[in-house]
Design a protein around this motif. Structure first.
Motif, PDB file in Angstrom:
ATOM      1  N   PHE A 162      43.477  23.987  23.678  1.00 27.04           N
ATOM      2  CA  PHE A 162      44.139  23.774  22.393  1.00 27.04           C
ATOM      3  C   PHE A 162      44.628  22.320  22.350  1.00 27.04           C
ATOM      4  CE2 PHE A 162      44.777  28.124  23.821  1.00 27.04           C
ATOM      5  CZ  PHE A 162      44.310  28.875  22.746  1.00 27.04           C
ATOM      6  N   PRO A 163      44.035  21.479  21.520  1.00 29.01           N
ATOM      7  CA  PRO A 163      44.456  20.073  21.469  1.00 29.01           C
ATOM      8  C   PRO A 163      45.821  19.934  20.792  1.00 29.01           C
ATOM      9  CG  PRO A 163      42.815  20.524  19.773  1.00 29.01           C
ATOM     10  CD  PRO A 163      42.924  21.780  20.593  1.00 29.01           C
ATOM     11  N   ARG A 183      47.571  23.859  32.013  1.00 30.45           N
ATOM     12  CA  ARG A 183      47.904  22.483  31.633  1.00 30.45           C
ATOM     13  C   ARG A 183      48.659  22.487  30.323  1.00 30.45           C
ATOM     14  NH1 ARG A 183      42.418  20.813  33.256  1.00 30.45           N
ATOM     15  NH2 ARG A 183      41.762  20.655  31.092  1.00 30.45           N
ATOM     16  N   GLY A 184      49.587  21.532  30.179  1.00 31.56           N
ATOM     17  CA  GLY A 184      50.268  21.327  28.910  1.00 31.56           C
ATOM     18  C   GLY A 184      51.307  22.376  28.580  1.00 31.56           C
ATOM     19  N   THR A 215      50.465  23.981  19.137  1.00 32.31           N
ATOM     20  CA  THR A 215      50.918  22.861  19.951  1.00 32.31           C
ATOM     21  C   THR A 215      51.557  21.802  19.053  1.00 32.31           C
ATOM     22  OG1 THR A 215      48.729  21.819  19.775  1.00 32.31           O
ATOM     23  CG2 THR A 215      49.137  23.190  21.717  1.00 32.31           C
ATOM     24  N   ASP A 216      52.355  20.935  19.664  1.00 31.17           N
ATOM     25  CA  ASP A 216      53.000  19.876  18.881  1.00 31.17           C
ATOM     26  C   ASP A 216      52.085  18.658  18.806  1.00 31.17           C
ATOM     27  OD1 ASP A 216      53.256  18.482  21.287  1.00 31.17           O
ATOM     28  OD2 ASP A 216      55.354  19.031  21.574  1.00 31.17           O
ATOM     29  N   ALA A 217      52.645  17.549  18.344  1.00 29.57           N
ATOM     30  CA  ALA A 217      51.837  16.356  18.063  1.00 29.57           C
ATOM     31  C   ALA A 217      51.354  15.638  19.317  1.00 29.57           C
ATOM     32  CB  ALA A 217      52.635  15.382  17.201  1.00 29.57           C
ATOM     33  N   THR A 218      51.973  15.919  20.462  1.00 29.79           N
ATOM     34  CA  THR A 218      51.642  15.147  21.658  1.00 29.79           C
ATOM     35  C   THR A 218      51.072  15.974  22.804  1.00 29.79           C
ATOM     36  OG1 THR A 218      53.930  15.374  22.449  1.00 29.79           O
ATOM     37  CG2 THR A 218      53.402  13.416  21.141  1.00 29.79           C
TER      38      THR A 218
END
Length: 262
Positions: A162-163, A183-184, A215-218
């Protein structure tokens, strides 16, 4: 004349009926809540009585797990390493995954083991998980089949990517999904609640639960995802070997009299 208090009161049978109804509602609600687990050496989740029997185990610290006869285990090593005694004593290092069909898994670190009962997979070992999925999914997300189904309908292990800035369309799955964040970070949302997810979180999404990942912007979010069943894979009458065996210009797939019967 009837006492109003008596006529408006509930008898024991009525109270029992109400309690059973409330308990049933509670069970139904719990069945559609995303479950979150932390690492400990234990059986974390058990769906062994359902159509696609599966169990979620975890190992933490120095611990071991013997693959039960008749089961196949999907392993992801989160930290440290494991030794697979049933397959040439091979090591599995952090970030690697495996399909294990026999022997003992000796862990020093943290690992999840997803057991698919009544299924015989094929031993495989892989990793590390790539930066991006090989297959397009939905809403900008991608997917990789880490351990594909041996035959049509068999279990599989995926990596979902998920980007940043993902707002996934709410959806369901016809069977349980068991996973872990590798990750993330991000959020898994249902109509009733939101579950924050960070690296190392282990989660279960029950059958037919409406959910979506965000997911958020970063930050990206990458998860391992187990499916106990599929509608994908090779069949006896449709696989690369038979499809590409040509007899007088015709694929053996279409020549019933020479095809091996199951």
């Amino acid at each position: 004349m009837t006492n109003p208090t008596e006529s408006n009161s509930l008898n024991g049978a009525q109270w029992l009926c109400i309690l059973i109804t409330l308990s049933t509602i509670k069970i139904i609600l719990l069945m559609h809540i995303v479950r979150l687990f932390s690492f400990q050496t234990a059986l974390l989740y058990d769906e062994s009585t359902l159509a696609f029997p599966s169990k979620l185990h975890a190992l933490s610290g120095t611990a071991s797990f013997v693959v039960p006869a008749g089961s196949t285990c999907f392993l992801y090593q989160h930290d440290g390493e494991s030794i697979l005694t049933g397959h040439f004593k091979l090591p599995v290092y952090a970030g690697m995954y495996a399909c294990v069909t026999e022997g003992e898994i000796r862990c020093t670190g943290q690992a999840i083991i997803i057991e698919r009962l009544d299924y015989r997979g094929i031993f495989s070992l892989g990793g590390a998980v790539e930066p991006r999925g090989r297959l397009c999914y939905i809403d900008g997300c991608t997917d990789s089949l880490l351990i594909p189904p041996v035959k049509y309908g068999d279990a599989c292990l995926n990596a979902l990517f998920f980007p940043p800035q993902t707002n996934q369309t709410p959806h369901t799955h016809p069977s349980v999904r068991i996973g872990m964040v590798i990750r993330g970070q991000g959020v898994c949302a249902t109509p009733d609640h939101q579950v924050p997810l960070v690296v190392g979180d282990i989660f279960v999404i029950p059958t037919d639960t409406i959910h979506s990942f965000h997911t958020d912007a970063t930050d990206e979010l990458v998860v391992i995802a187990y499916h106990p069943d599929t509608d994908f894979g090779a069949k006896d009458e449709d696989h690369p070997m038979i499809n590409r065996s040509i007899v007088n210009g015709v694929s053996a797939k279409f020549i019933d009299e020479i095809r091996t019967k199951a």
